[in-house]
Design a protein around this motif. Sequence first.
Motif, PDB file in Angstrom:
ATOM      1  N   TYR A 107     -41.912 -11.823 -27.745  1.00 51.70           N
ATOM      2  CA  TYR A 107     -43.294 -12.221 -27.979  1.00 51.70           C
ATOM      3  C   TYR A 107     -43.584 -13.548 -28.276  1.00 51.70           C
ATOM      4  CZ  TYR A 107     -47.953 -11.044 -29.804  1.00 51.70           C
ATOM      5  OH  TYR A 107     -49.311 -10.895 -30.032  1.00 51.70           O
ATOM      6  N   MET A 108     -44.936 -13.983 -27.793  1.00 50.89           N
ATOM      7  CA  MET A 108     -45.386 -15.423 -27.847  1.00 50.89           C
ATOM      8  C   MET A 108     -46.977 -15.400 -27.557  1.00 50.89           C
ATOM      9  SD  MET A 108     -44.858 -18.546 -25.444  1.00 50.89           S
ATOM     10  CE  MET A 108     -44.338 -20.123 -26.009  1.00 50.89           C
ATOM     11  N   THR A 109     -47.599 -15.596 -28.629  1.00 52.13           N
ATOM     12  CA  THR A 109     -49.126 -15.422 -28.509  1.00 52.13           C
ATOM     13  C   THR A 109     -49.617 -16.505 -27.469  1.00 52.13           C
ATOM     14  OG1 THR A 109     -49.504 -17.351 -30.035  1.00 52.13           O
ATOM     15  CG2 THR A 109     -49.228 -14.995 -30.937  1.00 52.13           C
ATOM     16  N   HIS A 110     -50.668 -16.174 -26.947  1.00 47.63           N
ATOM     17  CA  HIS A 110     -51.653 -16.789 -26.139  1.00 47.63           C
ATOM     18  C   HIS A 110     -51.808 -18.375 -26.569  1.00 47.63           C
ATOM     19  CE1 HIS A 110     -54.892 -17.668 -23.291  1.00 47.63           C
ATOM     20  NE2 HIS A 110     -55.454 -18.336 -24.241  1.00 47.63           N
TER      21      HIS A 110
ATOM     22  N   ALA B 183     -48.542 -13.726 -18.248  1.00 50.03           N
ATOM     23  CA  ALA B 183     -48.430 -12.492 -18.870  1.00 50.03           C
ATOM     24  C   ALA B 183     -48.715 -12.552 -20.335  1.00 50.03           C
ATOM     25  CB  ALA B 183     -46.912 -12.005 -19.172  1.00 50.03           C
ATOM     26  N   ARG B 184     -49.049 -13.680 -20.682  1.00 44.99           N
ATOM     27  CA  ARG B 184     -49.769 -14.174 -21.851  1.00 44.99           C
ATOM     28  C   ARG B 184     -51.206 -14.222 -21.791  1.00 44.99           C
ATOM     29  NH1 ARG B 184     -44.283 -14.833 -21.619  1.00 44.99           N
ATOM     30  NH2 ARG B 184     -43.328 -13.914 -23.515  1.00 44.99           N
ATOM     31  N   GLY B 185     -51.992 -14.061 -21.054  1.00 51.88           N
ATOM     32  CA  GLY B 185     -53.102 -14.132 -20.715  1.00 51.88           C
ATOM     33  C   GLY B 185     -53.662 -15.484 -20.394  1.00 51.88           C
ATOM     34  N   VAL B 186     -52.766 -16.305 -20.041  1.00 52.42           N
ATOM     35  CA  VAL B 186     -53.341 -17.684 -19.636  1.00 52.42           C
ATOM     36  C   VAL B 186     -53.493 -17.627 -18.150  1.00 52.42           C
ATOM     37  CG1 VAL B 186     -52.619 -20.214 -19.595  1.00 52.42           C
ATOM     38  CG2 VAL B 186     -51.607 -18.641 -21.266  1.00 52.42           C
TER      39      VAL B 186
END
Lengths: 179, 555
Positions: B369-372, B387-390
């Motif tokens: 897990y790693m936030t946006h 996969a992290r919304g970037v």
Amino acid sequence: MWLTSKVKQVLMVIKPGVVTLKYPFEPHPAPENFRGRPHWDHHKCVGCGACSNHCSARCILVRDTCQELRIMLYDGSRCTYCGRCADVCPEKAITMSQEFENATGDREDITERIELFMLTCQRCGRCYDMENTNALERLDLRGYRYDSLEARALIRKTTEHFDPNVLKETEKYQRPTKL
Amino acid sequence: MKALEQLKDTLKSKFGGNIIKFESPLEDRLFVDVKKEGVKGVCKELFTQGGRYLVGIGYDNTKRDNTLGMIHTFAFDKDSTVICVRAWVPENDPVMDSITPDVPNAGWSEREYMDLLGMKFTGHPKPKRLVLSDDWPEGIHPLRKEVPYNLVPPPAENVAYQMDECPEGCSVVPVGPFHPSLHEPNHWSIFVDGETIKGCDYRGFMTHRGIEKLCTTQVSYNEVPFIAERICGICGSVHATAYAQCVEMVADLKISRRAEFIRTIMLEIERLHSHLLWLGVAGHLIGFDTVFMQSWRIREDIMWLCEKWTGNRKTYGMIVVGGVRRDITPELKDDMLRVLKKVEEECIVVHKAIIGDTTIHKRTKGVGYMTHEEAVQWSIVGPPARARGVDIDVRRDHPYAAYDAVKFDVPVVDTNDVWGTVVVRILEIFEAIKIVRQALDQLPEGKIITEMDDVIQSQRHAISHVEAPRGESVHYVISGDENRADRWRVRAPTYPNLQGVPTMLLNDQFADFPIILGSIDPCFSCTDRVQVVDIKSGKVNVMNQRDLERMSRRA
């Protein structure tokens, strides 16, 4: 959900079945355009050294043992089979073959060596296709060259006229080992 | 380019005294020359304005004006621009402010030039050795021009890299330098509390072989694509393309449209095979070998197609400065369409079979897990970022080759975990097939190679980036004399992504370490042959097949 996925996976595996080839028990020839082990046609080769200059693995060596005799050596043990030598050869003396089973314990098996009787061009000395338009493909090593065939190393030293002293010097060449 | 002008004005008003000049050789490239005092401020400003840190480039300029140069590069994806902040420090006092406290991703770039050029960065949070081996003597900086490319310093004994201190209450689990789950040598110290990862330290660069030095001292411009291609066994054409584009930029060479289309097709076919390969490896890492077998079976058709077209299964050797080497014939086009159709059908089957599989969900959802925000902060690239919304993709944001002529979607999900990466990469397979079809349809007539008449001028700068399957590759070229580059910098996508891995690992289970690391598709490097070093005498023997056979028989 879990079960349907598993059923789909079973179908995914069953449909293609076993796809393993019988190679090496059955031959598996390479396609026509394959870049396999290069071969030199000594009838066509003029000894310009273009292949040697463009070999990014530095495995084609040129050694002038006297004014008239030039030895070209291809050492397949370092070859990356990029096929640049065949591309730049002005005489189309190099062909990339379909041979790919080149693994061997003895590097002499994949070494090719040709000795050429050389004449000096009246116009430009010993050089290759100077009309070549692409500025990127100019030769940076011209004239007489003395690579070490013993150490299989390219020596970045050329002379305009044949020089027996340089020839002698390069006989003692050793790859750098320690500081 | 309104945004760019605005940015210029902001920089001018804020750091007017420290900025020497602006230079814009191409519409989408801006070089800002800055005094060394202003680097920190300018970089911080660019980063807060939304610039994505690409890479730092250090170079030796001592021969010209006794300075060492450092270039920090930022990409502005919305404006399709790259900004390069250039600064110089005197060779006898090479001290510069570190930008790492503000831009965490610059950490490795700066550490690299501490090693390779002997620069010093004040305020760097972790000024440890990064690239050079443990026994490399102090004071020799291999990227300096006076150091020969084939220097072999004597080996030293009893030197070892000091891994970070283990935090209180944790114990250390060493992983590597060789480990079955990692395909290439790298060394991790994982700090665990029970089964939970609380931190880690990384020591890599074990196969650093000085390709950049070699290519700037020994070979000429048009040999480098073949060496560049061997930087990575999976995304070779990407490196060759990025390098070729750089040289074309410094030479002001416009290659033919047909060559651009063929490059696009080559890159997309490479992406296809790479995504299938990664899907297999990821399946294997979580113990799901059915996926591994099936995706590699599908991939084989692509390999054979490439063999037929380029002459080899991998390391295609297609790209040279000025164009490509082999054309697409009508028969080959039909072949390609046939293979694509087959691959697409089979990929749909695999997609449907694994997308609902609870085993995969359990192993990948919420893992890594790693936030946006963290992903942006660490400048993560490629599928792990998407996969992290970037929402970044060089193909769309900074079009190169023929990507401006094709239509495709950039899949972005916001699950922030390994599962997202799996989804993104599977969806990208279908996008890649779409792109190849469009490119084949529109393939214009023309020659495939553009010859160059003039010699390339010295001391011109160019930066180019290409979307590799696993992220974004950045190449920077400073042209030089003697038909070769003065400096060539390569940044593979793993370089920024690996720096973000400690954040992904935090508070995960130790058993998930392989798949988390695998999710960024790490690409270290491979050694070429067995070397046996006798520790007592320091003698190196290279063993051949016969010796190994003899040894194994004796045992």
